[in-house]
Structure formats: C-alpha cells, structure tokens
Design a protein around this motif. Sequence first.
Motif, PDB file in Angstrom:
ATOM      1  N   ASN A   7       0.785  -1.228   0.000  1.00 20.80           N
ATOM      2  CA  ASN A   7       0.000   0.000   0.000  1.00 20.80           C
ATOM      3  C   ASN A   7       0.819   1.282   0.000  1.00 20.80           C
ATOM      4  O   ASN A   7       0.291   2.354  -0.284  1.00 20.80           O
ATOM      5  CB  ASN A   7      -0.938   0.011   1.216  1.00 20.80           C
ATOM      6  CG  ASN A   7      -2.000  -1.067   1.148  1.00 20.80           C
ATOM      7  OD1 ASN A   7      -2.936  -0.975   0.358  1.00 20.80           O
ATOM      8  ND2 ASN A   7      -1.847  -2.099   1.961  1.00 20.80           N
ATOM      9  N   PHE A   8       2.111   1.155   0.321  1.00 22.56           N
ATOM     10  CA  PHE A   8       2.948   2.344   0.410  1.00 22.56           C
ATOM     11  C   PHE A   8       4.254   2.175  -0.348  1.00 22.56           C
ATOM     12  O   PHE A   8       4.548   2.921  -1.278  1.00 22.56           O
ATOM     13  CB  PHE A   8       3.232   2.668   1.883  1.00 22.56           C
ATOM     14  CG  PHE A   8       3.995   3.937   2.094  1.00 22.56           C
ATOM     15  CD1 PHE A   8       3.397   5.166   1.860  1.00 22.56           C
ATOM     16  CD2 PHE A   8       5.300   3.917   2.538  1.00 22.56           C
ATOM     17  CE1 PHE A   8       4.089   6.356   2.067  1.00 22.56           C
ATOM     18  CE2 PHE A   8       6.007   5.091   2.746  1.00 22.56           C
ATOM     19  CZ  PHE A   8       5.401   6.313   2.512  1.00 22.56           C
ATOM     20  N   TYR A   9       5.035   1.172   0.002  1.00 22.53           N
ATOM     21  CA  TYR A   9       6.350   0.985  -0.618  1.00 22.53           C
ATOM     22  C   TYR A   9       6.244   0.768  -2.125  1.00 22.53           C
ATOM     23  O   TYR A   9       6.987   1.370  -2.902  1.00 22.53           O
ATOM     24  CB  TYR A   9       7.082  -0.197   0.014  1.00 22.53           C
ATOM     25  CG  TYR A   9       7.651   0.081   1.376  1.00 22.53           C
ATOM     26  CD1 TYR A   9       8.986   0.423   1.548  1.00 22.53           C
ATOM     27  CD2 TYR A   9       6.848   0.000   2.507  1.00 22.53           C
ATOM     28  CE1 TYR A   9       9.506   0.687   2.800  1.00 22.53           C
ATOM     29  CE2 TYR A   9       7.359   0.258   3.764  1.00 22.53           C
ATOM     30  CZ  TYR A   9       8.685   0.605   3.907  1.00 22.53           C
ATOM     31  OH  TYR A   9       9.190   0.868   5.150  1.00 22.53           O
ATOM     32  N   GLU A  10       5.354  -0.115  -2.548  1.00 23.96           N
ATOM     33  CA  GLU A  10       5.253  -0.459  -3.965  1.00 23.96           C
ATOM     34  C   GLU A  10       4.552   0.620  -4.787  1.00 23.96           C
ATOM     35  O   GLU A  10       4.556   0.550  -6.014  1.00 23.96           O
ATOM     36  CB  GLU A  10       4.538  -1.803  -4.122  1.00 23.96           C
ATOM     37  CG  GLU A  10       5.339  -2.969  -3.541  1.00 23.96           C
ATOM     38  CD  GLU A  10       4.614  -4.296  -3.645  1.00 23.96           C
ATOM     39  OE1 GLU A  10       3.423  -4.299  -4.040  1.00 23.96           O
ATOM     40  OE2 GLU A  10       5.226  -5.327  -3.326  1.00 23.96           O
ATOM     41  N   LYS A  11       4.007   1.629  -4.128  1.00 16.56           N
ATOM     42  CA  LYS A  11       3.359   2.733  -4.823  1.00 16.56           C
ATOM     43  C   LYS A  11       4.179   4.021  -4.778  1.00 16.56           C
ATOM     44  O   LYS A  11       4.123   4.820  -5.711  1.00 16.56           O
ATOM     45  CB  LYS A  11       1.976   2.996  -4.221  1.00 16.56           C
ATOM     46  CG  LYS A  11       0.973   1.873  -4.481  1.00 16.56           C
ATOM     47  CD  LYS A  11      -0.397   2.215  -3.902  1.00 16.56           C
ATOM     48  CE  LYS A  11      -1.396   1.098  -4.194  1.00 16.56           C
ATOM     49  NZ  LYS A  11      -2.750   1.426  -3.638  1.00 16.56           N
TER      50      LYS A  11
END
Length: 353
Positions: free
Chosen positions: A227-231
């Motif tokens: 939800n955060f790192y990959e975005k």
Amino acid sequence: MKLKNLFILGAACVLVTICSCTSPAAKQYEAPELAEYFKDTTAVPKTGGVKMVTINTPKGKFKVWTKTFGNSPTMKLLLLNGGPGATHEYFECMESFLPAKGIELIYYDQLGCGNSDNPKDTAMWDLPRYVEEVEQVRQALHLDKDNFYLLGHSWGGILATEYALKYQQHLKGLIISNMMISCPAYGKYANEVLAKQFDPKVLARIREIEAKKDFANPEYMQLLIPNFYEKHIVRMPQAQWPEPISRAMGKLNESLYVTMQGPSEFGISGKLTNWDRTKEIAKLTVPTLSIGAQYDTMDPKHMEWIAKQVENGSYLYCENGSHMAMYDDQKTYMRGLGKFITGINNGQKKIEL
C-alpha cells in the motif's frame, strides 16, 4: 527480511520544468577516452578506488569508507545516501549511465553506515556533525569548486542542502534528489495527501499499530509494502526490486534511522522533526538541480519551488517515478542528471530539462 523505510523523505514533482538560458558560447560535451577515464592515479598499493578517510569527531577519530569509480578532472560526483542509515549500494545503477559521459562517481558510506565505522552512539547521529564529516571527506578526496558535484538523495538531500548552505564555495554543482527542504511540510503532506490515498480500513489499522507503538508487529510491514512501498518508494512488486536496493535496505542501521527519522512511516518524530530551510534556500548561488517524481513520498510542487528559489536552479521531473526514481523512471533520471552535470561543466548555470 524485515524492512524499514530506507529513504525517509522525498520530493514529488510537478508538471513544469524550470527552463533556463544557455550561453551561445557553451562548449559541447565530448566523451573521454576510455583509458583516460579508467586511469588509476591513486598511490600504491592499488585498492580499486577504495579509500578509508579518517574523520575527527567530538567522540574521537573514526574511518569512513569511500570508493572512486572513474577519473575525471572536472566532474567528480560525491553521493550521499538516504535513510538515514542506508548505504551507498543503491547508487550502483549509475555505473550503467554516467561513466559514458565522463562523470566520476564517488561512493561514500556515512559514519554508522555500510562499510564505515559504527560508533553505536546515538549522540553521533546529528546533522551538524554529519555536515562536518562531509567537509572532511571533501578535503581528503581533493574536491573543490572546479570539480565537486554533490548529490544527496532523500536524507542525503537534507545533508547536501545543509552542507551547501555552509560550504557552497567549494561546490561546482548541487543535486537535491527526491527531497523536500522542510520536514514539517513533509509530515503535513504525508498525513493530508498520501494517507488519504490508502484504503480507509488499511489506514485505520496502520494508525492503530502506530498508536500502540507496535512497530515490530509483522502486520505493519505487511500492510505498508503493497500500500505504500510499492506505490511510493519503488513502483514494482517488492519481490522484483533491483538487487542493489534490497542489498542496501538489508544493511540499514536502524538505530540511526529511528534516532533521526523516528519509527513511523508517516511523518517524522526524530531529531529531524523541525528541520526547515525554506527561508535560507535562496542564499544558494551554486548551480542546483532538484529532482522529483510524480509518485514520490512528498508534495509534487515542492521540488519545482526549490529550483525557483535558488539563484541558478534547474528542475528534473520524473513522470513515471517514485522515491527511487533512479530505478522506476531510470532513463529520465539518468538522462537529466547527466545533462545537468555536463552542462554545468561546459559553463552553463541553468539547464533546460
């Protein structure tokens, strides 16, 4: 592998670049001879460019690790890693691009990072002390206004900004990569913009874990990675992250990271909480490039604003990139970085990117 946010801060970008004038008499870039670029001018015994630099600190002398890749008399790029507490290793992707333009790379692990000494003393994790460390490295490596380019990424951007405000007379060019110059503004953007992009249920659970200070809970990273790192950190599945990123992340000095940044991924609660140079940035006269990306972890307008505030500012916008734009919008990042350094080397002050 347990992950922490390797790179605390970043700047997102806007859709406008800073256009600037070039001199009609500007010299044209010429690629160096291969043998000259790789000429080893160091003393014997040869070490492949590695030099341990002794630094003086309030707690005594320590050694920090540096490594030179290439040989350029006029374009030497010293790299300041993010974190705080990461390593130089994620910069290795630059070897595939910048040497072809004759740019010398200088890797450097800050005190407490990677191959450098680690005093394991949180009193040493201090921004003013790190500024003086960079200055001692500069002197040891014989960098000066005729050849010295400084690139700071993320936390390294804070360090580079602070160094330039004190020692810009030694710089030929400054690059602030994926970094805002106000931590309060960073925290505000994380809470008011990025957090609202989460699924409300996911965000509520993340907030619940943070409120309990249960940062070791495996569920925290299980929620943050997709939800955060990959975005916003590297825009690809974590299992496919380039090996230099994973290697650097695996060596993160958590003590340094938490002391400076704090344990939360939203905003700052460590020593950097109140750091803000928005009023001072206009004092910079050295040619400065700010780099940001559309999906970065900070305000998309802030990096453009930096380029407008400094006297000789250029702006590079990575349309498809995030905080690690040197990987997920690599062609744009490397083309712009190379054009800036070679342009300044040819006598320009601002570069249209």
